[in-house]
Design a protein around this motif. Structure first.
Motif, PDB file in Angstrom:
ATOM      1  N   MET B   1       0.866  -1.216   0.000  1.00 30.60           N
ATOM      2  CA  MET B   1       0.000   0.000   0.000  1.00 30.60           C
ATOM      3  C   MET B   1       0.865   1.216   0.000  1.00 30.60           C
ATOM      4  N   PHE B  90       0.181  -6.794  -8.847  1.00 35.07           N
ATOM      5  CA  PHE B  90      -1.250  -7.019  -8.981  1.00 35.07           C
ATOM      6  C   PHE B  90      -1.594  -8.436  -9.413  1.00 35.07           C
ATOM      7  N   MET B 112      -8.142 -10.863  -1.268  1.00 35.87           N
ATOM      8  CA  MET B 112      -7.092  -9.978  -1.763  1.00 35.87           C
ATOM      9  C   MET B 112      -7.388  -9.488  -3.177  1.00 35.87           C
ATOM     10  N   LEU B 115      -9.484  -6.382  -2.898  1.00 37.13           N
ATOM     11  CA  LEU B 115      -8.749  -5.222  -2.405  1.00 37.13           C
ATOM     12  C   LEU B 115      -7.768  -4.712  -3.456  1.00 37.13           C
ATOM     13  N   ARG B 116      -7.128  -5.655  -4.101  1.00 37.01           N
ATOM     14  CA  ARG B 116      -6.184  -5.298  -5.146  1.00 37.01           C
ATOM     15  C   ARG B 116      -6.842  -4.552  -6.289  1.00 37.01           C
ATOM     16  N   ASP B 118      -9.452  -2.820  -6.176  1.00 33.56           N
ATOM     17  CA  ASP B 118      -9.803  -1.477  -5.703  1.00 33.56           C
ATOM     18  C   ASP B 118      -8.608  -0.539  -5.834  1.00 33.56           C
ATOM     19  N   LEU B 119      -7.462  -1.023  -5.399  1.00 28.78           N
ATOM     20  CA  LEU B 119      -6.255  -0.190  -5.475  1.00 28.78           C
ATOM     21  C   LEU B 119      -5.910   0.108  -6.921  1.00 28.78           C
ATOM     22  N   ALA B 122      -8.184   2.658  -8.348  1.00 27.22           N
ATOM     23  CA  ALA B 122      -7.874   3.997  -7.842  1.00 27.22           C
ATOM     24  C   ALA B 122      -6.668   4.585  -8.564  1.00 27.22           C
ATOM     25  N   GLU B 125      -7.521   5.535 -12.171  1.00 29.72           N
ATOM     26  CA  GLU B 125      -8.407   6.697 -12.312  1.00 29.72           C
ATOM     27  C   GLU B 125      -7.700   8.007 -12.003  1.00 29.72           C
ATOM     28  N   ASP B 126      -6.811   7.952 -11.020  1.00 29.23           N
ATOM     29  CA  ASP B 126      -6.156   9.176 -10.561  1.00 29.23           C
ATOM     30  C   ASP B 126      -5.033   9.589 -11.502  1.00 29.23           C
TER      31      ASP B 126
END
Lengths: 146, 146
Positions: B1, B90, B112, B115-116, B118-119, B122, B125-126
DNA sequence: TTTAAAAAAGACATTGAAGTCATTTATAAT
DNA sequence: ATTATAAATGACTTCAATGTCTTTTTTAAA
């Protein structure tokens, strides 16, 4: 997402011992390392930490080895992480900044905070026991590398 | 993270160049390293990769330095991650198993995976531009270590 | 009590990320 | 053309995680 080898070895090692424990015997590091294809001595040190934190029991000498205790199955993965790689990851700035807090948030502070707390929550909720549902041979196969 | 230093340096470096670029000048590695308290030569190598991937432009010689190009602001962080530490994280098993897939899922596989993704989402997108909202001096302060 | 078995402990080696330093290449100004 | 400047490149060092090997300690069985 992204754990150390130590953490992975610990989870698999604990799980292996827990899965074998219904057979009322103790499990030796030799066997664990072989079945999981993990370096024996390195695993030994990790198991040692695990024992020191009362996650498993161990006895030296003939007929010795590792065994579950009455807390093993309810240990959350977060605890295993704490023992092996520590929990600094959760407080450390994702971009490596020394000072990163709501006063001086790094550009990804809030987004990472959310993702992190999701991971932390998942690790805090999941116990060793939760990883043991299913049939034993298959579970053991699924923690063996090859 | 839990990114490498390289990733953190890259994001901060790119951001610094982007924030300075409205002043129509090029930014030297010397200045970036000083302002961000980052090792100069190491940052240099990272910036070089960033330039090779067309995330920034650079010119050698007097009045040279790093500058934004027309794609810089729309580069997603996932791209920066790809350039610096790669995206193996990933796809790699969280427990380090060689074979870990829906056929042979490790005990934390599905949790996992969620959660992965999701990361990953993110980070996809950013963009650099998304990290630049707010006032410049404050943004610069917030990417400087101390 | 001696012996053998097993974990624990400690010294050392390997590896990849991080960091440093010196040299080379490109370019703008003169 | 020459020079100064700045990025690019490459050789080397450092450090922490990982891995290996040897020795020590503990304990059960005989």
């Amino acid at each position: 997402m992204f754990f150390t080898k130590s953490f992975g070895y610990a989870v698999r090692g604990i799980l292996y011992v827990a899965l074998m424990s219904d057979e009322k015997r103790k499990v030796q590091i030799e066997e664990i390392a072989e079945r999981l294809s993990v370096p024996k001595h390195f695993l030994g040190k990790i198991m040692n930490k695990v024992v020191k934190q009362k996650i498993l029991d161990s006895t030296k000498g003939p007929y010795g080895g590792f065994s579950v205790n009455n807390s093993t199955l309810s240990v959350p993965l977060l605890k295993v992480m704490e023992v092996t790689e520590g929990l600094e990851q959760f407080s450390m700035c994702a971009l490596g900044l020394k000072k990163c807090d709501p006063e001086h948030p790094c550009p990804v502070h809030y987004k990472m905070e959310g993702l992190r707390s999701d991971l932390r929550k998942a690790l805090a909720e999941d116990t060793i026991n939760d990883l043991m549902i299913g049939n034993k041979p298959e579970l053991i196969r699924n923690i063996s590398a090859t």
